[in-house]
Design a protein around this motif. Structure first.
Motif, PDB file in Angstrom:
ATOM      1  N   LYS A   1      -6.073  -7.422  -5.856  1.00  0.00           N
ATOM      2  CA  LYS A   1      -7.071  -6.503  -6.582  1.00  0.00           C
ATOM      3  C   LYS A   1      -6.219  -5.383  -7.188  1.00  0.00           C
ATOM      4  N   ALA A   2      -5.193  -4.746  -6.667  1.00  0.00           N
ATOM      5  CA  ALA A   2      -4.254  -3.982  -7.190  1.00  0.00           C
ATOM      6  C   ALA A   2      -3.609  -4.261  -8.487  1.00  0.00           C
ATOM      7  N   VAL A   3      -3.870  -5.185  -8.821  1.00  0.00           N
ATOM      8  CA  VAL A   3      -2.926  -5.614 -10.016  1.00  0.00           C
ATOM      9  C   VAL A   3      -3.680  -6.503 -11.265  1.00  0.00           C
ATOM     10  N   VAL A   4      -4.454  -7.752 -10.656  1.00  0.00           N
ATOM     11  CA  VAL A   4      -5.001  -8.527 -11.305  1.00  0.00           C
ATOM     12  C   VAL A   4      -5.957  -7.661 -12.573  1.00  0.00           C
ATOM     13  N   PRO A   5      -6.947  -7.290 -12.070  1.00  0.00           N
ATOM     14  CA  PRO A   5      -7.867  -6.426 -12.973  1.00  0.00           C
ATOM     15  C   PRO A   5      -7.208  -5.623 -14.189  1.00  0.00           C
ATOM     16  N   TRP A   6      -6.114  -4.982 -13.562  1.00  0.00           N
ATOM     17  CA  TRP A   6      -5.355  -4.294 -14.605  1.00  0.00           C
ATOM     18  C   TRP A   6      -4.716  -4.945 -15.546  1.00  0.00           C
ATOM     19  N   ALA A   7      -4.305  -6.132 -15.232  1.00  0.00           N
ATOM     20  CA  ALA A   7      -3.505  -7.343 -15.888  1.00  0.00           C
ATOM     21  C   ALA A   7      -4.315  -7.543 -17.062  1.00  0.00           C
ATOM     22  N   GLN A   8      -5.807  -7.972 -16.554  1.00  0.00           N
ATOM     23  CA  GLN A   8      -6.858  -8.557 -17.534  1.00  0.00           C
ATOM     24  C   GLN A   8      -7.044  -7.568 -18.592  1.00  0.00           C
ATOM     25  N   ARG A   9      -7.129  -6.386 -18.293  1.00  0.00           N
ATOM     26  CA  ARG A   9      -7.573  -5.059 -19.002  1.00  0.00           C
ATOM     27  C   ARG A   9      -6.407  -4.969 -20.112  1.00  0.00           C
ATOM     28  N   THR A  10      -5.291  -5.213 -19.703  1.00  0.00           N
ATOM     29  CA  THR A  10      -4.242  -5.027 -20.627  1.00  0.00           C
ATOM     30  C   THR A  10      -3.723  -6.163 -21.449  1.00  0.00           C
ATOM     31  N   GLY A  11      -4.200  -7.436 -21.035  1.00  0.00           N
ATOM     32  CA  GLY A  11      -4.031  -8.597 -21.713  1.00  0.00           C
ATOM     33  C   GLY A  11      -2.745  -9.496 -21.347  1.00  0.00           C
ATOM     34  N   VAL A  12      -2.211  -9.024 -19.862  1.00  0.00           N
ATOM     35  CA  VAL A  12      -1.181  -9.763 -19.342  1.00  0.00           C
ATOM     36  C   VAL A  12      -1.756 -11.225 -18.856  1.00  0.00           C
TER      37      VAL A  12
ATOM     38  N   LEU B   1      -6.281   3.871  -1.909  1.00  0.00           N
ATOM     39  CA  LEU B   1      -4.966   3.616  -2.519  1.00  0.00           C
ATOM     40  C   LEU B   1      -4.951   2.721  -4.014  1.00  0.00           C
ATOM     41  N   TYR B   2      -6.373   1.974  -3.981  1.00  0.00           N
ATOM     42  CA  TYR B   2      -6.464   1.418  -5.357  1.00  0.00           C
ATOM     43  C   TYR B   2      -6.378   2.586  -6.570  1.00  0.00           C
ATOM     44  N   GLU B   3      -7.072   3.466  -6.219  1.00  0.00           N
ATOM     45  CA  GLU B   3      -7.148   4.580  -7.184  1.00  0.00           C
ATOM     46  C   GLU B   3      -5.924   5.222  -7.435  1.00  0.00           C
ATOM     47  N   PHE B   4      -5.503   5.374  -6.326  1.00  0.00           N
ATOM     48  CA  PHE B   4      -4.133   6.224  -6.400  1.00  0.00           C
ATOM     49  C   PHE B   4      -3.094   5.286  -6.964  1.00  0.00           C
ATOM     50  N   TRP B   5      -2.940   4.082  -6.980  1.00  0.00           N
ATOM     51  CA  TRP B   5      -2.044   3.386  -7.699  1.00  0.00           C
ATOM     52  C   TRP B   5      -2.382   3.248  -8.989  1.00  0.00           C
ATOM     53  N   GLY B   6      -3.897   2.948  -9.206  1.00  0.00           N
ATOM     54  CA  GLY B   6      -4.276   2.527 -10.532  1.00  0.00           C
ATOM     55  C   GLY B   6      -3.733   1.822 -11.402  1.00  0.00           C
ATOM     56  N   GLY B   7      -3.178   2.242 -12.832  1.00  0.00           N
ATOM     57  CA  GLY B   7      -2.649   1.211 -13.388  1.00  0.00           C
ATOM     58  C   GLY B   7      -0.952   1.398 -13.481  1.00  0.00           C
ATOM     59  N   ARG B   8      -0.586   1.964 -12.726  1.00  0.00           N
ATOM     60  CA  ARG B   8       0.863   2.112 -12.729  1.00  0.00           C
ATOM     61  C   ARG B   8       1.528   1.095 -12.262  1.00  0.00           C
TER      62      ARG B   8
ATOM     63  N   GLY C   1       0.773  -1.275  -0.001  1.00  0.00           N
ATOM     64  CA  GLY C   1      -0.009  -0.053   0.054  1.00  0.00           C
ATOM     65  C   GLY C   1       0.944   1.304   0.032  1.00  0.00           C
ATOM     66  N   MET C   2       1.866   1.307   0.594  1.00  0.00           N
ATOM     67  CA  MET C   2       2.848   2.493   0.894  1.00  0.00           C
ATOM     68  C   MET C   2       3.829   2.737  -0.256  1.00  0.00           C
ATOM     69  N   TYR C   3       4.475   1.261  -0.590  1.00  0.00           N
ATOM     70  CA  TYR C   3       5.484   1.391  -1.689  1.00  0.00           C
ATOM     71  C   TYR C   3       5.053   0.889  -3.092  1.00  0.00           C
ATOM     72  N   GLY C   4       3.755   0.471  -3.224  1.00  0.00           N
ATOM     73  CA  GLY C   4       3.383  -0.175  -4.606  1.00  0.00           C
ATOM     74  C   GLY C   4       3.963  -1.124  -4.879  1.00  0.00           C
ATOM     75  N   ILE C   5       5.023  -1.406  -5.267  1.00  0.00           N
ATOM     76  CA  ILE C   5       5.660  -2.583  -5.587  1.00  0.00           C
ATOM     77  C   ILE C   5       7.072  -2.607  -5.117  1.00  0.00           C
ATOM     78  N   LEU C   6       7.387  -3.578  -4.507  1.00  0.00           N
ATOM     79  CA  LEU C   6       8.940  -3.905  -3.969  1.00  0.00           C
ATOM     80  C   LEU C   6       9.578  -5.051  -4.458  1.00  0.00           C
ATOM     81  N   ARG C   7      10.928  -4.772  -4.738  1.00  0.00           N
ATOM     82  CA  ARG C   7      11.673  -5.913  -5.134  1.00  0.00           C
ATOM     83  C   ARG C   7      12.252  -6.369  -3.586  1.00  0.00           C
TER      84      ARG C   7
END
Length: 255
Positions: A173-184, A143-150, A113-119
């Motif tokens: 929920k922060a990644v899967v719906p966006w992946a489905q929209r972009t075809g990943v 935060l879902y809206e804040f991070w959006g498709g980034r 939620g804070m960092y978005g994605i972490l390695r």
């Protein structure tokens, strides 16, 4: 690329292995920390939805958190070792070989939620901010809206061709719906037991966390490079149930 959830509890870890990299969305994390810091204590506690005992130390961290986040990675804690919880106990990165840690660095991302994605070896500061927290920022309701498709764009930019979802629903929920929209392509891993009353596969929260951590560790040990290799997972009594699996879901059943 495997994606997993963070843990609520975090502890500072002094390596080795040491943190090596800065989070990709460091500026955004600092922005969110400043937003939390701009709230009064009661406001931050409402966002955190936790007891005073837990809220106090997190509020104190916010005093210098945005600045501390920007310190040299080596002076911070590597993310995969900083999270403390059942999943991370079973992932056990602290006893991994250098080869296994390198696999994690290339194939694992922690959603935050804070960092978005972490390695795994990104340097982080302990924080409290769940993805589902109701923190309104920059005109975004949460935060879902804040991070959006980034977040999915970051995966695409890094050359990810398949996302293996090992995260909880809150973070997926922060990644899967966006992946489905972009075809990943997304392959979701389920770890459960067959319920005798109706034959449905159910995931028990505590056991699912242990299974997810064990699964990631097994992948690192095996050096998994293809989705097909995931089907061989057989730790903790799990086996792939082919009749309950398909191109988008791998269902591992225990017992």
């Amino acid at each position: 690329m495997l994606v997993i959830s963070p843990a609520k509890r975090m502890d500072v870890v002094e390596g080795p292995p040491f943190a090596q990299t800065r989070p990709a969305f460091l500026a955004d994390a600092q922005h969110l920390a400043r937003k939390l810091r701009s709230l009064d204590y009661d406001g931050a506690r409402r966002v955190w939805r936790c007891s005073d005992t837990l809220a106090r130390p997190n509020w104190e961290r916010l005093t210098t958190m945005p600045e501390d986040m920007a310190r040299e990675p080596r002076l911070l804690s590597p993310s995969v070792l900083t999270y403390v919880g059942i999943q991370y106990q079973h992932l056990a990165p602290q006893v991994m070989t250098e080869k296994e840690l390198m696999w994690l660095s290339s194939h694992l991302r922690i959603l935050s939620g804070m960092y978005g994605i972490l390695r795994p070896l990104d340097g982080v500061i302990p924080y409290r901010l769940e993805m589902q927290a109701k923190l309104a920022v920059d005109g975004c309701r949460d935060l879902y809206e804040f991070w959006g498709g980034r977040l999915i764009n970051a995966f695409l930019g890094g050359g990810t061709d398949v996302i293996v979802n090992v995260a909880s629903q809150e973070y997926a929920k922060a990644v899967v719906p966006w992946a489905q929209r972009t075809g990943v392509p997304v392959v979701t891993c389920v770890f459960g037991e067959v319920r005798a009353s109706d034959g449905r596969v159910v995931q028990r929260a505590t056991e699912a966390k242990a299974a997810r951590g064990t699964f990631v560790r097994w992948c690192a040990e095996q050096g998994v490079e293809k989705v097909e290799q995931l089907e061989g997972f057989s730790e903790r009594g799990y086996r792939l149930n082919r009749s309950r699996s398909d191109a988008e879901t791998l269902t591992f059943v225990r017992g």
